[in-house]
Structures are given as C-alpha cells and as structure tokens.
Design an enzyme around this catalytic site. Sequence first.
Site, short mmCIF file in Angstrom:
data_model
loop_
_atom_site.label_atom_id
_atom_site.label_comp_id
_atom_site.label_asym_id
_atom_site.label_seq_id
_atom_site.Cartn_x
_atom_site.Cartn_y
_atom_site.Cartn_z
N HIS A 161 0.75 -1.13 0.05
CA HIS A 161 0.02 0.02 -0.15
C HIS A 161 0.85 1.17 0.18
CE1 HIS A 161 -3.48 -2.75 1.32
NE2 HIS A 161 -2.46 -3.28 1.83
N SER A 282 15.02 21.50 -16.56
CA SER A 282 13.60 22.53 -16.74
C SER A 282 14.17 23.73 -17.44
CB SER A 282 13.02 22.82 -15.36
OG SER A 282 12.25 23.75 -15.52
N LYS A 288 16.20 21.85 -11.39
CA LYS A 288 15.51 20.64 -11.61
C LYS A 288 16.24 19.59 -12.40
CE LYS A 288 11.87 19.55 -10.72
NZ LYS A 288 10.62 19.98 -11.58
N GLU A 295 10.01 8.18 -16.49
CA GLU A 295 8.64 8.62 -16.70
C GLU A 295 7.97 8.14 -18.29
OE1 GLU A 295 7.75 12.94 -15.52
OE2 GLU A 295 9.86 12.73 -15.53
#
Length: 463
Positions: A161, A282, A288, A295
């Site tokens: 979980h 970024s 960043k 992803e």
Amino acid sequence: MTSPRAARLWGGRFGAETAAVIERLNNSLSFDARLWREDIEGSIAHARMLGASGIIPGDEAEKIVEGLQGVLAGLESGSQSLDPSAEDIHTAVEALLRDRVGPVAGKLHTARSRNDQVATDLRLYLRRAIAAIQGAIADLQAALIERADGEMGVVMPGYTHLQHAQPVLLSHHLLAYFWMLQRDRERLRDGLARVDVLPLGSGALAGTTFSIDRDAVASELGFAGVSENSLDAVSDRDFVLEFLADAAILMVHCSRLGEELVLWSSQEFGFVRLDDAVTTGSSIMPQKKNPDGAELARGKAGRVIGSLMALLTVMKGLPLAYNKDMQEDKEGLFDAVETVLLVLPALSLMIRTAAFDGNAMCRSMQGDFSTATDLADALVRSGMPFREAHAVVGRLVRACLDRGIGLEDLTPTEIAAIAPETAVLDWVDLSVSASVAARATHGGTALDAVASQLARAREVLKR
Ligand code: ARG
C-alpha cells in the site's frame, strides 16, 4: 479528385481512376515499407520453388531470384529506393523487380496472393523482432543482476500500500524485476512457436490450382511448419495479438520499474540519484533534474496497451477470410516493437548508472515499526497464538506512537509493563537487519537466500 494510377497490381477491370482520398485511405506503403526485407526474402523462396516445381521455367525463376537479390542489395545500400506512390510494399518491390528484369517479373506472383504474402511477411518480421526484444530484455536482466550483486546487504523498506511494511534487501527488490522480465522472455519464446508457421501457399483464401511445394518454401525460410487451413492462414492475426499481449505485459513491468525510479529519485524518498545522462532539466527551474526517461518507460506502456486493444477491436467482427481492416494490424505492431526496443535499453542504462543511497533507505526506516511482525513472530514462538500476538504488538505500537518513539526504542522492561503477556519473552532483536536475516526461506529476503536467488538468476540468464 482523382489521381493517375500509380504503380499497382490491378486495374484491368476498372474504367475510372481511384479517388485521391480513397488512394490515401487505402495506401499502406508509409508503414509497411518496413517489411521490404521480409517481402523480398519471401519472394525469393517463392520464385525458387516455382522454378524447382516446373510451374515457371527454371531460367526465368533464376532471373527473378537474381533480380530480387539485386533489389535487396540496392535497398540495403541505399542505391535504390521504393516508389513512394506505390500502393503497398508488395507493389513497390515488384515494380523495382520489373525495372531490373522486365516483364518476366510478372511471373513472380504465380500461385500467390498478397493475402498469403503479407501474412508471411508479418511472420518473418515478428520472428526477427522477437529475437531482438529477447536480447534487449536479457540485457536489462543482466543490469539488474549486476546491481543486485553490487548492492548486496543494503536494506530498504519493503512496501505494501506504499506504506513501510517489512525491511527487505535492495538486491531482493531489484531481482523481483529480473523474474518478471524472465517470464516476459519466456512468453515471447512460447509465442514464437505459433508465429513460426508458413501461410504462403494459401493463395487469396482457398489455396492454389498450381502444385506448389509448400514444405520447400517453409524450409528455405526456416519456418517450423506450414499452415493447415488456407482460410485461417490468410485471415487470422492471433499471432500478432499474442505478441502485442506479451509486449503489453512487458511494458507494464517496464512501467512499474520506471515508476519506482520516479518515486525513489524524488526528494521525499531520496533512495536513488539518477545519472545526468538519463535525466533532463527544466527550461525555467534551474535546479531541476527530472527523471523523464523513467517517466516515459511508464508513459509509453499506454501506447502498447492501446495497440493491443485496437487490434482486438479490429479483429472481433471480421468474417472469414481476408478483410482490408486487417491492414490496421501493422502500425500498432511496428509501434509496439519500436517502443519496446527504445524503452528496454533506456531502462538498462538507468539501472546501470543509478546511485542508490543505502543511508537514506536506512534513515527512512527509523521508527517506522517495520519490524512489528518480527516481534509478533517472537511471541508466537514462545507459545502465543498469532492472533493474540498481533493484538499485543498492536497495543505496543500504539503506546510507542503516543510517546513518539519506535518499537526498537522500547526496553524489555517497558515492553513487559505495557503488555504483561510478553513477559515470557527473552530479548528480541528488532533491528531491520535482524528482520531481514530472519527471512531465510527459499525466495525470502535474507542475505543467503538472496545470494542463492542471484545464483539461480545468473543460471537462468545463461540458458
Ligand atoms: N496492404 C495489405 C495488408 O496489409 C496487403 C494485403 C492486400 N490484399 C488485398 N487483397 N488487397 O493487409
């Protein structure tokens, strides 16, 4: 709007030109051009067989074969290219052959249809694609083995979980993906048996009036056997569906691994630092470092799953035998193959260059109660029924939470004070390393168990 008839293999019975919009709708060269090599290989085997069986004169068969070999070499070297106005790859290859050998090229299509031809091309393509994908999977498996080996002993929180559940070895976690990928490789191998059947010789749908030698073609092209039913052979695409299902499952595994890397590289987790080579920046936030590759391993699963759904939907209402709807099998298939072959090596690189932070993993487990099961197990060993032990430890956890301390901070005296039932207990080591070490059964997370798992993984990968 009509367009002049580009190179095509039909037209005798037509009085008017095809409307431009229909030509665009019908055209498949923009994607089936990928099949040029397979189309030529299939044609060479077919032409040889036509000659050997006396269906066309031997010298003409030879001329066709030499012509096709010339086309193959021309396309390979780039000295020749496909006519972009051709209807499909079969038309484009035949046009190139005609340029080389003249009207005898027209004999190649004896005892053959584009329906059995395209099914053959697709099976040849898939055989190669599966071999390439299996190689890329094996490389990712090798990367996981290397890292599991190097990080032996590092303990991290295991989750259920997405809550800290029980400590596990990082190596154990990494190897979980090894076995998923192993099954992916096995699924592809199993499916290969159903791909490896020659449809050529089925004609348009009913077979052919010529006495062809299908076994000769099968053995020249390296197929394990020939199809038993011409209607089935030209009209089913279950071998593509099966591959797409395998590829979709594989991409789900890649996606989950990508998701772990995304989570673990976040500030909240801090379990891994991904290499500069596999991350991007970024345009506005100078600090960043984004895990775009991970992803996309996750995001690209969507298109492969989509291609499986698309083809299932295309096929479900089709009567026998060939229907042009089936031309829609290709883009999704090609895209799935190309996507998988892009994502797998990217993940291999991410895994090989990842800097895992064992200290951060360790810190995250302080006071997380992830050894509560170990305490309950100890009570069970001293004779208490598990249900009772579960309740007792639950009470201890609550007491710790009230005082803002962890289970491992309790002294045996304090434990006995909060839960007198535990008085029977000797001192229990509630450290995460003791918890890991205690799970020594086959498939468990103890060091020795993982070491033999690693040895078996190595063994399996070598096979
Ligand atoms: N481009 C077609 C396909 O991919 C080839 C088969 C065409 N057959 C036909 N009868 N028009 O399915």
